[in-house]
Design a protein around this motif. Structure first.
Motif, short mmCIF file in Angstrom:
data_model
loop_
_atom_site.label_atom_id
_atom_site.label_comp_id
_atom_site.label_asym_id
_atom_site.label_seq_id
_atom_site.Cartn_x
_atom_site.Cartn_y
_atom_site.Cartn_z
N ASP A 77 26.99 16.08 -47.96
CA ASP A 77 27.53 14.76 -48.27
C ASP A 77 26.98 14.26 -49.60
O ASP A 77 25.79 14.39 -49.89
CB ASP A 77 27.17 13.78 -47.15
CG ASP A 77 27.73 12.40 -47.41
OD1 ASP A 77 28.94 12.28 -47.57
OD2 ASP A 77 26.93 11.45 -47.45
N SER A 78 27.85 13.68 -50.41
CA SER A 78 27.44 13.12 -51.70
C SER A 78 28.32 11.92 -52.01
O SER A 78 29.55 12.02 -52.03
CB SER A 78 27.57 14.17 -52.81
OG SER A 78 27.24 13.62 -54.06
N LYS A 79 27.69 10.77 -52.21
CA LYS A 79 28.39 9.53 -52.55
C LYS A 79 29.43 9.16 -51.50
O LYS A 79 30.53 8.68 -51.83
CB LYS A 79 29.04 9.66 -53.93
CG LYS A 79 28.05 9.93 -55.05
CD LYS A 79 28.74 10.09 -56.39
CE LYS A 79 27.75 10.39 -57.49
NZ LYS A 79 28.41 10.56 -58.81
N GLY A 80 29.10 9.44 -50.23
CA GLY A 80 30.00 9.06 -49.15
C GLY A 80 31.24 9.90 -49.01
O GLY A 80 32.18 9.51 -48.31
N GLU A 81 31.28 11.05 -49.66
CA GLU A 81 32.47 11.90 -49.58
C GLU A 81 32.54 12.68 -48.27
O GLU A 81 33.61 13.20 -47.93
CB GLU A 81 32.47 12.89 -50.76
CG GLU A 81 32.57 12.23 -52.12
CD GLU A 81 32.48 13.24 -53.24
OE1 GLU A 81 32.25 14.43 -52.94
OE2 GLU A 81 32.63 12.86 -54.41
N GLY A 82 31.44 12.79 -47.55
CA GLY A 82 31.41 13.56 -46.32
C GLY A 82 31.07 15.01 -46.57
O GLY A 82 31.11 15.50 -47.71
N SER A 83 30.73 15.71 -45.52
CA SER A 83 30.38 17.12 -45.62
C SER A 83 31.60 17.99 -45.35
O SER A 83 32.52 17.59 -44.64
CB SER A 83 29.27 17.46 -44.61
OG SER A 83 28.15 16.63 -44.82
N LYS B 49 31.37 15.20 -40.13
CA LYS B 49 30.58 14.02 -40.43
C LYS B 49 29.27 14.43 -41.08
O LYS B 49 28.95 15.62 -41.16
CB LYS B 49 30.34 13.21 -39.16
CG LYS B 49 29.50 13.95 -38.12
CD LYS B 49 29.28 13.08 -36.89
CE LYS B 49 28.43 13.80 -35.85
NZ LYS B 49 28.20 12.96 -34.67
N TYR B 50 28.52 13.46 -41.53
CA TYR B 50 27.30 13.74 -42.30
C TYR B 50 26.40 14.75 -41.58
O TYR B 50 26.00 14.54 -40.43
CB TYR B 50 26.53 12.44 -42.53
CG TYR B 50 25.18 12.66 -43.18
CD1 TYR B 50 25.09 13.19 -44.46
CD2 TYR B 50 24.01 12.36 -42.50
CE1 TYR B 50 23.86 13.40 -45.05
CE2 TYR B 50 22.77 12.57 -43.08
CZ TYR B 50 22.71 13.09 -44.36
OH TYR B 50 21.49 13.31 -44.94
N THR C 104 21.79 8.90 -34.64
CA THR C 104 22.17 7.50 -34.88
C THR C 104 22.24 6.71 -33.59
O THR C 104 22.13 5.47 -33.61
CB THR C 104 23.54 7.45 -35.59
OG1 THR C 104 24.50 8.19 -34.82
CG2 THR C 104 23.45 8.05 -36.98
#
Length: 483
Positions: free
Chosen positions: A181-187, A208-209, A234
């Motif tokens: 994941d980078s800048k909210g782009e997801g994995s 998801k992350y 979470t």
């Protein structure tokens, strides 16, 4: 070729030496009699690499003669290519000097010298060879570089996908690339195929992350189980973070495998069949069998276990509870899935089947455990064959890779074992009181005689002073008659 013989060989690396024990009769052969920081067998078992104070040595395992010796300092990790022709060493980085080196084991000369500063031990090896050791793959920044040995420049630099980690199929031209994941782009998990012109993406799955993934290939390296993990849950329900499991097959591409709710403790393919076992869920965890498409076949048991070990023939599977569990070990027959062996090996750090597939070793090693270092060899029935306690620190135990002829178990050796469950008894307690309490409670009267505690002393009581004598009560005089 692997060594072909019918005598077990077990390597033990202590603080002062490297020993090879031949057979279960404890015939020792000291291979290296000085401080050793790391050692590694090649996959075929023909070579043994050792790191000492002066550098790296490669020995021929048939007679332990020296094949290669180079002077290097601070070498910490080793990795052989598939055919043992090349050896990779990693050193602590020092300024801009190369610390990741590929050696030719026949000549002792470096083929490639690279710089790799950012490194996690869990990601080793960072250089992956193909099956015939003609090419190797390495991550450079967020790109994937492919080298053809011994050309100095990369054959291909793949930068169409941001590469966090990658996994190579040893028998096909397929790669699995994980993009974090980078800048909210997801994995993302991408399936790529290597062609003459480069890498071609054939499938992609957004997840998801995820912080890291592990890829486990099946026997022909055409299917893969992808184990996704995060360090933090979470929901706050699990100390082990959040886990999910996916499977890749040529027919259905990528799909999620439904496991028991909770963390995934271990996943292992059968080495000779297209099926795998998963231990998942909150303790007591559930152990399930899955087929080649990721569909559940059967439930094996529900118990406190977190480790799966298949023997090399896929006939026996060891399911154990190590780490923060009590070291209970169950051995199952694959054909009937009956438990045919059971034992207990507390404080086990390393456990592995021997090359014959009928004995296994359980060892207590440094630096995880600083006391009671040693190892035990058990038969598949749980019978203890050898117990060795090391007077000094034991750092490593490993079987020498060998080829043993497969010998199937006879029906008399497949008898099911029933493990008696013991009631919990707190340390230092005796069972007499509990038995007496239960007997009184279940008696006909069912009444317990309770002795009340004495009243507390007065507030002005002085410790050590004799108690005041009890005051005698004066009898009231009876009034005279007639008054």
């Amino acid at each position: 070729m692997e060594k072909t013989q019918q005598v077990h060989e077990l390597l033990c690396r202590t603080r002062d030496s490297v020993r090879v024990i031949r057979g279960l009769s404890q015939q020792e052969n000291v291979v290296f009699a000085s401080a050793c920081f790391a050692c590694l067998f090649s996959k075929c078992g023909s070579k043994l690499a050792i790191v000492d104070l002066h550098g790296v040595k490669v020995l021929k395992t048939s007679d332990f003669t020296e094949l290669m010796s180079v002077r290097r300092s601070n070498v910490q990790l080793l990795h052989f290519s598939e055919c043992a022709k090349y050896l990779v060493s990693w050193e602590k980085p020092q300024e801009e000097t190369p610390n990741l080196i590929i050696w030719d084991t026949t000549t002792g000369t470096p083929i490639y010298s690279l710089v790799q500063k950012k490194f996690m031990k869990e990601c080793w090896p960072t250089i992956i060879f193909n099956a015939d050791s003609t090419r190797f793959y390495i991550k450079g920044g967020s790109d994937l570089c492919i080298y053809r040995i011994p050309e100095p420049q990369p054959l291909l630099i793949f930068n169409q996908i941001r590469v966090t980690s990658f996994f190579i199929s040893s028998k096909t031209n397929m790669l699995i690339i994980y993009t974090g994941d980078s800048k909210g782009e997801g994995s993302k998990i991408s399936i790529c195929v290597e062609t003459a012109t480069g890498l071609e993406k054939t499938a992609e799955l957004g997840v998801k992350y995820v912080q890291e993934i592990k890829v486990l290939w099946n026997k022909d390296a055409q299917r893969a189980v992808i184990w996704c993990q995060t360090d933090v849950d979470t929901t706050g329900r699990s100390y082990y973070g959040e886990h999910s499991l996916y499977i890749y097959t040529p027919e259905i591409k990528l799909k999620q495998v439904k496991t028991t709710e909770g963390p995934i403790h271990d996943v292992q393919w059968n080495p000779v069949d297209n099926e795998f076992i998963v231990i998942s869920g909150f303790m007591p965890a559930t152990t399930n069998f899955f087929n080649l498409n990721g569909n559940k076949k059967s439930e094996i048991a529900k118990h406190h276990r977190n480790t799966i070990k298949w023997n090399r023939f896929g006939t026996l599977v060891l399911i154990a509870g190590f780490g923060n569990l009590h070291g209970e070990i169950d051995i199952y027959d694959k054909e009937t899935m009956n438990m045919i062996g059971h034992c207990r090996a507390p404080s086990t750090v390393y456990c592995e089947w021997g090359p014959c597939g009928k004995v296994f070793v359980a060892a207590t090693l440094c630096p995880r455990m600083r006391v009671d270092n040693g190892y035990c060899v058990y038969k598949y029935t749980g019978e203890l064959l050898v117990r060795v306690m090391e007077p000094t620190e034991l750092w490593e135990v490993a079987w020498t890779p060998q080829v043993f002829v497969f010998e199937p178990l006879t029906p008399s050796h497949k008898e099911q074992v029933v493990v008696q469950k013991k009631t919990y008894k707190p340390p230092g307690s005796s069972s007499g009181f509990a038995a007496h309490f239960k007997a009184v409670k279940e008696s006909a009267s069912g009444k317990l005689q309770v002795q009340h505690a004495p009243p507390p002393p007065p507030s002005d009581f002085i410790p050590g002073m004799a108690p005041e004598p009890a005051k005698k009560k004066k009898k009231k005089k009876k009034p005279a008659a007639g008054k």
